[in-house]
Enzyme design. Structure first.
Site, PDB file in Angstrom:
ATOM      1  N   ARG A  32     -24.601 -28.122  23.974  1.00 52.39           N
ATOM      2  CA  ARG A  32     -23.999 -26.966  23.366  1.00 52.39           C
ATOM      3  C   ARG A  32     -25.120 -26.154  22.253  1.00 52.39           C
ATOM      4  O   ARG A  32     -25.467 -26.822  21.516  1.00 52.39           O
ATOM      5  CB  ARG A  32     -22.773 -27.125  22.789  1.00 52.39           C
ATOM      6  CG  ARG A  32     -21.767 -27.679  23.472  1.00 52.39           C
ATOM      7  CD  ARG A  32     -20.211 -27.278  22.902  1.00 52.39           C
ATOM      8  NE  ARG A  32     -20.139 -27.789  21.382  1.00 52.39           N
ATOM      9  CZ  ARG A  32     -19.029 -27.456  21.024  1.00 52.39           C
ATOM     10  NH1 ARG A  32     -17.666 -26.691  21.473  1.00 52.39           N
ATOM     11  NH2 ARG A  32     -18.766 -27.579  19.385  1.00 52.39           N
TER      12      ARG A  32
ATOM     13  N   ASP B   4     -22.834 -38.052  18.621  1.00 51.02           N
ATOM     14  CA  ASP B   4     -23.326 -38.622  17.387  1.00 51.02           C
ATOM     15  C   ASP B   4     -22.696 -39.814  16.839  1.00 51.02           C
ATOM     16  O   ASP B   4     -23.277 -40.808  16.473  1.00 51.02           O
ATOM     17  CB  ASP B   4     -23.382 -37.673  15.989  1.00 51.02           C
ATOM     18  CG  ASP B   4     -24.208 -36.466  16.110  1.00 51.02           C
ATOM     19  OD1 ASP B   4     -25.494 -36.666  16.971  1.00 51.02           O
ATOM     20  OD2 ASP B   4     -24.017 -35.505  15.771  1.00 51.02           O
TER      21      ASP B   4
ATOM     22  N   ASP C 175     -18.271 -35.232  16.172  1.00 52.08           N
ATOM     23  CA  ASP C 175     -19.230 -35.258  17.459  1.00 52.08           C
ATOM     24  C   ASP C 175     -19.490 -36.398  18.035  1.00 52.08           C
ATOM     25  O   ASP C 175     -19.874 -37.203  17.607  1.00 52.08           O
ATOM     26  CB  ASP C 175     -20.651 -34.638  16.784  1.00 52.08           C
ATOM     27  CG  ASP C 175     -21.709 -34.273  17.728  1.00 52.08           C
ATOM     28  OD1 ASP C 175     -21.786 -35.094  18.608  1.00 52.08           O
ATOM     29  OD2 ASP C 175     -22.141 -33.382  17.911  1.00 52.08           O
TER      30      ASP C 175
ATOM     31  N   THR D 171     -24.213 -20.447  19.683  1.00 53.91           N
ATOM     32  CA  THR D 171     -22.985 -19.709  20.750  1.00 53.91           C
ATOM     33  C   THR D 171     -22.081 -20.840  20.971  1.00 53.91           C
ATOM     34  O   THR D 171     -20.937 -20.391  21.427  1.00 53.91           O
ATOM     35  CB  THR D 171     -23.722 -19.169  21.840  1.00 53.91           C
ATOM     36  OG1 THR D 171     -24.297 -20.509  22.756  1.00 53.91           O
ATOM     37  CG2 THR D 171     -24.797 -18.283  21.432  1.00 53.91           C
TER      38      THR D 171
END
Ligand code: PRP
Ligand code: URA
Length: 209
Positions: free
Chosen positions: A104, A203, A200, A108
């Site tokens: 991603r 991560d 995330d 944006t």
């Protein structure tokens, strides 16, 4: 419109609860991603076709059911989807594995494509696309478009946590794709992260933050 299955099994809910905790480290997080994928695979493969086969037990001849043998493939969306592959293969060990690389854009939140390698005969296979997170839905929509461009017609999408926004976008873009969700969360925040979510996923699986 595609079918959306939100898993309500207590084992899945319990494991996702541990994954959400901020103090859960990468080692446990990775194990849980794999376990939840394995449990979700049970539901995702519910409609696989069976055939009757004559066998002999130690007592007598009988007829049993076995999988008809339709070829399957698992396609993780890199990176975080990799965490779900082992759990899937525990249940469907003969499946081939393809890979789609998307990240991603931090500004944006739109997906950027960087890799696509699918089994050569993927058009003949039933494909299970896996990614722990369905947030805006942009990554899943693009990944499935890329897979359809290779001729695949029978696709399922599996995630661990979904936002309603992502489910809606995916259903609108690909109404023929079933969606299996571990938990359906509340909404996206201003950074397009799922709330309450788990942060995330990439991560947390790979310990990169
Ligand atoms: C995460 C996640 C999905 C995507 C979901 O990947 O694994 O692929 O975001 O968000 P979306 O529904 O809004 O597209 P990320 O882009 O962080 O890449 P990574 O797995 O390499 O960390
Ligand atoms: N990607 C993640 O890993 N987590 C989110 O909450 C949203 C996108």
């Amino acid at each position: 419109m595609s079918k959306v299955t939100v898993m309500d099994h207590p084992l899945i809910q319990h494991k996702i609860g541990i994954m959400r905790r901020v103090e859960t480290g990468s080692k446990d997080f990775r194990t849980l991603v794999s376990e939840v994928a394995m449990l979700e695979c049970y539901e995702a493969t519910r409609d696989l076709e069976l055939q009757d086969v004559e066998i002999e037990t130690p007592i007598c001849k009988t007829t049993v059911k076995e999988l008809k043998g339709k070829k399957l493939a698992v396609v993780p969306i890199l990176r975080a989807g990799l965490g779900m592959v082992d759990g899937m293969l525990e249940m469907i060990p003969a499946a081939k594995v393809g890979h789609i690389g998307l990240y991603r854009d931090p500004e944006t939140a739109e997906p950027v494509e960087y890799y696509c390698k699918l089994p050569a005969d993927c058009a003949k296979r039933e494909v299970f696309v896996v990614d722990p997170m369905l947030a805006t839905g942009g990554s899943a929509v693009d990944a499935i478009r890329m897979i359809k461009e290779k001729g695949v017609t029978h696709i399922h999408f599996m995630c661990i946590i979904a936002a309603p926004e992502g489910v809606k976008r995916l259903q609108e873009a690909h109404p023929d794709v079933d969606i299996i969700v571990g938990a359906l969360d509340e909404h996206l925040n201003e950074h397009k992260y799922i709330v309450p979510g788990l942060g995330d996923a990439g991560d947390r699986i790979f310990g990169t933050k």
